[in-house]
Motif scaffolding. Structure first.
Motif, short mmCIF file in Angstrom:
data_model
loop_
_atom_site.label_atom_id
_atom_site.label_comp_id
_atom_site.label_asym_id
_atom_site.label_seq_id
_atom_site.Cartn_x
_atom_site.Cartn_y
_atom_site.Cartn_z
N TRP A 37 -0.26 1.70 -4.28
CA TRP A 37 -1.07 0.56 -3.82
C TRP A 37 -0.32 -0.22 -2.74
CZ3 TRP A 37 -0.78 -4.68 -3.35
CH2 TRP A 37 -1.98 -5.34 -3.05
N GLN A 81 -8.27 3.62 -5.42
CA GLN A 81 -9.29 4.08 -6.36
C GLN A 81 -9.76 5.48 -5.99
OE1 GLN A 81 -12.66 1.49 -6.85
NE2 GLN A 81 -13.67 2.87 -8.25
N GLN A 86 -5.01 -5.05 4.07
CA GLN A 86 -6.04 -5.79 3.35
C GLN A 86 -6.06 -5.33 1.89
OE1 GLN A 86 -9.54 -4.75 5.53
NE2 GLN A 86 -9.06 -6.13 7.22
N SER A 87 -6.05 -6.29 1.01
CA SER A 87 -6.01 -6.01 -0.41
C SER A 87 -7.23 -5.19 -0.86
CB SER A 87 -5.94 -7.32 -1.18
OG SER A 87 -5.97 -7.09 -2.56
N ALA A 88 -8.41 -5.56 -0.38
CA ALA A 88 -9.62 -4.84 -0.78
C ALA A 88 -9.59 -3.39 -0.30
CB ALA A 88 -10.87 -5.55 -0.24
N SER A 89 -9.10 -3.18 0.90
CA SER A 89 -8.99 -1.81 1.43
C SER A 89 -7.98 -1.00 0.62
CB SER A 89 -8.58 -1.82 2.90
OG SER A 89 -9.60 -2.35 3.68
N SER A 95 -3.13 -0.62 5.42
CA SER A 95 -4.41 -1.26 5.75
C SER A 95 -4.29 -2.75 6.06
CB SER A 95 -5.40 -1.08 4.60
OG SER A 95 -5.00 -1.81 3.47
N MET A 132 -1.55 -0.92 0.95
CA MET A 132 -1.59 -2.28 1.46
C MET A 132 -0.84 -2.38 2.79
SD MET A 132 -2.69 -5.30 1.00
CE MET A 132 -2.33 -6.91 1.66
N ASP A 155 -7.21 -1.47 -2.48
CA ASP A 155 -7.87 -1.17 -3.76
C ASP A 155 -8.79 0.04 -3.62
OD1 ASP A 155 -6.61 -3.34 -4.96
OD2 ASP A 155 -8.36 -4.66 -4.78
N ASP A 156 -9.60 0.05 -2.56
CA ASP A 156 -10.55 1.16 -2.35
C ASP A 156 -9.82 2.48 -2.12
OD1 ASP A 156 -12.62 -0.64 -2.58
OD2 ASP A 156 -12.97 -0.81 -0.42
#
Length: 172
Positions: free
Chosen positions: A33, A51, A42-45, A40, A37, A47-48
């Protein structure tokens, strides 16, 4: 986690041991992760990306022929997913390129991580994997799908750029 222990857990997980796979996830999810991070910004990116990658790892773990290469395999999957998302983003969106990380004003905060974040993507990725994740040149070359000599060149170029940035800030 020691590579030999990880390799044994991979073998066990390939045999269907869920607890072994959970242990691998616990050991490698956070580092993967952090890498997502760093890529990207960006935290949301991140995460995606994680996942997607960890879902694929669960499905395709049996395809890994060299259990001792698990860590590099995970990081390569993270990197490839990031590249795929960036290519898709450029295909479908017409946006201005954005800097991966917001760098704080160097007058108020001069740190090596801030300087690393100012490097070009290729150099920053190599520096991150080599110094922060402590990966071997061979593993980095495998993850980034480039020759080892290219990794060495990028690290050398990054060190020279960092040295120049530090000198520039000290004389300013």
């Amino acid at each position: 986690m020691e590579p030999s222990k990880a390799a044994l857990l991979v073998l066990s997980a390939q045999q269907g041991n869920r607890r072994a796979f959970e242990t691998l996830c616990e050991a490698f999810y956070q580092p993967s992760w952090r890498f997502a991070m760093k890529l990207s910004g960006q935290s949301a990116s991140a995460d995606d990306i994680c996942q997607d990658v960890w879902t694929n790892i669960a499905k395709k773990l049996n395809q890994l022929k060299e259990p001792s290469a698990f860590r590099a395999w995970v990081f390569r999957a993270i990197y490839r997913r990031f590249v795929d998302l960036k290519q898709a983003e450029h295909r479908f969106e017409e946006t201005q390129p954005t800097q991966a990380f917001e760098t704080p004003d160097l007058d108020t905060s001069l740190s090596i991580l801030t300087l690393i974040n100012r490097l070009a993507d290729e150099e920053r990725h190599c520096v991150y994997l080599f110094y922060l994740e402590q990966m071997s040149l061979r593993d980095i070359a495998n993850i980034l799908d480039v020759p080892q000599g290219t990794v060495k060149s990028r690290l050398n170029r990054a060190r020279a750029q960092l040295r120049a940035m530090v000198n520039e800030e000290q004389t300013a």
